[in-house]
Design a protein around this motif. Structure first.
Motif, PDB file in Angstrom:
ATOM      1  N   PHE A  48       0.765  -1.233   0.232  1.00  0.00           N
ATOM      2  CA  PHE A  48       0.337  -0.233  -0.095  1.00  0.00           C
ATOM      3  C   PHE A  48       0.625   0.921   0.030  1.00  0.00           C
ATOM      4  O   PHE A  48       0.914   2.201  -0.141  1.00  0.00           O
ATOM      5  N   GLN A  49       2.182   1.131   0.893  1.00  0.00           N
ATOM      6  CA  GLN A  49       3.010   2.382   0.456  1.00  0.00           C
ATOM      7  C   GLN A  49       3.872   2.248  -0.430  1.00  0.00           C
ATOM      8  O   GLN A  49       3.973   3.639  -1.019  1.00  0.00           O
ATOM      9  N   GLY A  50       3.900   1.387  -1.682  1.00  0.00           N
ATOM     10  CA  GLY A  50       4.998   1.206  -2.835  1.00  0.00           C
ATOM     11  C   GLY A  50       5.904   2.149  -2.944  1.00  0.00           C
ATOM     12  O   GLY A  50       6.903   1.420  -2.367  1.00  0.00           O
ATOM     13  N   SER A  51       5.626   2.845  -3.427  1.00  0.00           N
ATOM     14  CA  SER A  51       7.469   3.422  -3.806  1.00  0.00           C
ATOM     15  C   SER A  51       7.216   4.071  -2.576  1.00  0.00           C
ATOM     16  O   SER A  51       8.542   4.613  -2.963  1.00  0.00           O
ATOM     17  N   SER A  52       7.174   4.522  -1.639  1.00  0.00           N
ATOM     18  CA  SER A  52       7.014   5.794  -0.777  1.00  0.00           C
ATOM     19  C   SER A  52       7.290   4.689   0.758  1.00  0.00           C
ATOM     20  O   SER A  52       7.130   5.252   2.392  1.00  0.00           O
ATOM     21  N   TYR A  53       7.235   3.419   0.635  1.00  0.00           N
ATOM     22  CA  TYR A  53       7.981   2.489   1.653  1.00  0.00           C
ATOM     23  C   TYR A  53       8.381   2.992   2.752  1.00  0.00           C
ATOM     24  O   TYR A  53       9.954   3.238   2.593  1.00  0.00           O
ATOM     25  N   LEU A  54       8.169   3.201   4.036  1.00  0.00           N
ATOM     26  CA  LEU A  54       8.906   3.221   5.187  1.00  0.00           C
ATOM     27  C   LEU A  54       9.033   1.854   5.813  1.00  0.00           C
ATOM     28  O   LEU A  54       8.110   1.156   6.599  1.00  0.00           O
ATOM     29  N   SER A  55      10.322   2.055   6.490  1.00  0.00           N
ATOM     30  CA  SER A  55      10.213   0.474   7.376  1.00  0.00           C
ATOM     31  C   SER A  55       9.829   0.833   8.713  1.00  0.00           C
ATOM     32  O   SER A  55       9.949   1.978   9.064  1.00  0.00           O
ATOM     33  N   ALA A  56       9.495  -0.518   9.213  1.00  0.00           N
ATOM     34  CA  ALA A  56       8.971  -0.178  10.749  1.00  0.00           C
ATOM     35  C   ALA A  56       9.875   0.055  11.663  1.00  0.00           C
ATOM     36  O   ALA A  56      10.109   1.072  12.690  1.00  0.00           O
ATOM     37  N   TYR A  57      11.425  -0.178  11.613  1.00  0.00           N
ATOM     38  CA  TYR A  57      12.570  -0.104  12.123  1.00  0.00           C
ATOM     39  C   TYR A  57      12.712   1.376  12.718  1.00  0.00           C
ATOM     40  O   TYR A  57      12.729   2.092  13.496  1.00  0.00           O
ATOM     41  N   GLY A  58      12.737   1.939  11.230  1.00  0.00           N
ATOM     42  CA  GLY A  58      13.345   3.501  10.941  1.00  0.00           C
ATOM     43  C   GLY A  58      12.896   4.181  10.959  1.00  0.00           C
ATOM     44  O   GLY A  58      12.170   5.044  12.090  1.00  0.00           O
ATOM     45  N   TYR A  59      11.334   4.126  11.271  1.00  0.00           N
ATOM     46  CA  TYR A  59      10.143   5.191  11.133  1.00  0.00           C
ATOM     47  C   TYR A  59       9.532   4.944  12.980  1.00  0.00           C
ATOM     48  O   TYR A  59       9.520   5.069  13.816  1.00  0.00           O
ATOM     49  N   GLY A  60       9.885   3.493  13.167  1.00  0.00           N
ATOM     50  CA  GLY A  60       9.316   3.552  15.261  1.00  0.00           C
ATOM     51  C   GLY A  60      10.341   4.054  15.844  1.00  0.00           C
ATOM     52  O   GLY A  60       9.965   4.829  16.366  1.00  0.00           O
ATOM     53  N   ILE A  61      11.695   4.247  15.560  1.00  0.00           N
ATOM     54  CA  ILE A  61      12.595   4.747  16.176  1.00  0.00           C
ATOM     55  C   ILE A  61      12.980   6.111  16.286  1.00  0.00           C
ATOM     56  O   ILE A  61      12.396   7.200  17.232  1.00  0.00           O
ATOM     57  N   MET A  62      12.338   6.771  14.582  1.00  0.00           N
ATOM     58  CA  MET A  62      12.572   8.072  14.615  1.00  0.00           C
ATOM     59  C   MET A  62      10.850   9.057  15.235  1.00  0.00           C
ATOM     60  O   MET A  62      11.154   9.801  15.450  1.00  0.00           O
ATOM     61  N   HIS A  63      10.134   7.905  15.194  1.00  0.00           N
ATOM     62  CA  HIS A  63       8.431   8.454  15.999  1.00  0.00           C
ATOM     63  C   HIS A  63       8.806   8.479  17.228  1.00  0.00           C
ATOM     64  O   HIS A  63       8.604   9.138  18.175  1.00  0.00           O
ATOM     65  N   ARG A  64      10.188   7.603  18.566  1.00  0.00           N
ATOM     66  CA  ARG A  64      10.453   8.240  19.724  1.00  0.00           C
ATOM     67  C   ARG A  64      10.799   9.296  19.925  1.00  0.00           C
ATOM     68  O   ARG A  64      10.962   9.381  20.963  1.00  0.00           O
ATOM     69  N   MET A  65      12.141   9.659  18.721  1.00  0.00           N
ATOM     70  CA  MET A  65      12.580   9.973  19.399  1.00  0.00           C
ATOM     71  C   MET A  65      12.389  11.678  18.561  1.00  0.00           C
ATOM     72  O   MET A  65      12.341  12.625  19.900  1.00  0.00           O
ATOM     73  N   HIS A  66      11.056  11.554  18.111  1.00  0.00           N
ATOM     74  CA  HIS A  66      10.191  12.592  17.623  1.00  0.00           C
ATOM     75  C   HIS A  66       9.416  13.411  19.385  1.00  0.00           C
ATOM     76  O   HIS A  66       9.599  14.180  19.898  1.00  0.00           O
ATOM     77  N   HIS A  67       9.014  12.212  19.906  1.00  0.00           N
ATOM     78  CA  HIS A  67       8.321  12.226  21.207  1.00  0.00           C
ATOM     79  C   HIS A  67       9.277  12.319  22.264  1.00  0.00           C
ATOM     80  O   HIS A  67       9.099  13.702  23.042  1.00  0.00           O
ATOM     81  N   ALA A  68       9.907  12.647  22.423  1.00  0.00           N
ATOM     82  CA  ALA A  68      11.440  12.798  23.306  1.00  0.00           C
ATOM     83  C   ALA A  68      11.580  13.793  22.993  1.00  0.00           C
ATOM     84  O   ALA A  68      12.181  14.862  24.270  1.00  0.00           O
ATOM     85  N   ASN A 113      11.745  -3.341  21.443  1.00  0.00           N
ATOM     86  CA  ASN A 113      11.098  -3.810  20.810  1.00  0.00           C
ATOM     87  C   ASN A 113      10.390  -3.519  19.448  1.00  0.00           C
ATOM     88  O   ASN A 113       9.792  -4.363  19.175  1.00  0.00           O
ATOM     89  N   VAL A 114      11.127  -3.065  18.697  1.00  0.00           N
ATOM     90  CA  VAL A 114      10.872  -1.936  17.957  1.00  0.00           C
ATOM     91  C   VAL A 114      11.185  -3.302  16.912  1.00  0.00           C
ATOM     92  O   VAL A 114      11.860  -4.091  16.462  1.00  0.00           O
ATOM     93  N   PRO A 115       9.767  -3.744  15.938  1.00  0.00           N
ATOM     94  CA  PRO A 115      10.004  -4.814  15.406  1.00  0.00           C
ATOM     95  C   PRO A 115      11.143  -4.752  13.909  1.00  0.00           C
ATOM     96  O   PRO A 115      10.891  -3.079  13.211  1.00  0.00           O
ATOM     97  N   GLN A 116      11.485  -5.447  13.251  1.00  0.00           N
ATOM     98  CA  GLN A 116      12.300  -5.286  12.141  1.00  0.00           C
ATOM     99  C   GLN A 116      13.088  -6.545  11.655  1.00  0.00           C
ATOM    100  O   GLN A 116      12.547  -7.585  11.679  1.00  0.00           O
ATOM    101  N   TRP A 117      12.551  -6.413  10.315  1.00  0.00           N
ATOM    102  CA  TRP A 117      12.757  -7.225   8.689  1.00  0.00           C
ATOM    103  C   TRP A 117      13.994  -6.864   8.052  1.00  0.00           C
ATOM    104  O   TRP A 117      13.612  -6.889   7.615  1.00  0.00           O
TER     105      TRP A 117
END
Length: 246
Positions: A48-68, A113-117
């Motif tokens: 569904f994200q196709g050409s703009s796919y975001l990894s759960a690992y990169g997004y999850g870490i970056m978003h936690r940094m945003h909150h901190a 515990n951030v998911p990574q594949w």
């Protein structure tokens, strides 16, 4: 009409998996799922994200940094420290890539515990994968576009995830209303979030980051949360119990 439906499917499909999987699961872990379901959701996010796919690992870490680090110089995306939305998006892209490619040291509190594949992300985020999706989108438009103005929608299909990101991370810190006065600029964009499926209740989310439902007021309907409740009811995922503060 087919083109408009196609763009809407990509908009809301990509947005759902960004909100459901990358945001509420990877970053905040408001529910759990089996390893098999997690892998299936990785693939669906890519579709569904196709050409703009975001990894759960990169997004999850970056978003936690945003909150901190919200609205400080360490915030990966902040209108308070970036001169315009394009500069913010470029900074976000750079930090995201640095995290995924392990070019920077990341505090362990952001990686827990951030998911990574890794093998799948290497393919799904590759130039080959992105160009493949872009080619498929162009072919779809070639076959089904019936008016010149429909071609104006094509660039959106290439950049859905960044567009979703800039709406929340730029406009969601500038425009809107607040339910909670906080030491950051987070706003709720809409009283009924028809556009961002609940992600627009950004001020609410910054107040209660681990809450599955981003809506607070009766009219703040969080469509992603309603789907989460259905998935929980049928056993696809398991919502974590709400912790009541005494």
């Amino acid at each position: 009409m087919i083109i408009v439906i196609f763009v809407l499917v990509l908009w809301y499909g990509g947005l759902f998996f960004q909100s459901f999987f990358l945001h509420r699961y990877a970053a905040h872990q408001v529910f759990t799922m089996s390893k098999t379901m997690e892998r299936i959701t990785f693939v669906l996010t890519w579709i569904f994200q196709g050409s703009s796919y975001l990894s759960a690992y990169g997004y999850g870490i970056m978003h936690r940094m945003h909150h901190a680090y919200t609205d400080t110089e360490k915030d990966p995306h902040s209108p308070s420290h970036d001169p315009n939305m394009f500069a913010m998006m470029w900074k976000t892209k750079t930090i995201y890539q640095d995290i995924n490619l392990q070019r920077i040291d990341v505090d362990q509190r952001f990686t827990k515990n951030v998911p990574q594949w890794a093998t799948f992300d290497k393919f799904a985020g590759s130039r080959f994968s992105r160009l493949l999706w872009i080619g498929l989108y162009i072919l779809f438009f070639v076959y089904f576009a019936t008016a010149w103005w429909q071609w104006l929608l094509l660039p959106m299909t290439f950049l859905m995830a960044p567009i979703h990101g800039v709406i929340i991370n730029w406009f969601g810190h500038i425009y809107g209303y607040v339910n909670y006065q906080m030491k950051n600029t987070s706003k709720n964009l809409f009283r009924f979030d028809f556009l961002m499926m609940g992600e627009g209740y950004h001020n609410n989310h910054h107040k209660y980051a681990s809450r599955a439902n981003f809506g607070i007021k009766w009219y703040e309907i969080d469509m992603t949360y309603l789907i989460i409740r259905v998935l929980d009811a049928v056993g696809v995922i398991q919502l974590k119990p709400i912790k009541v503060r005494k």
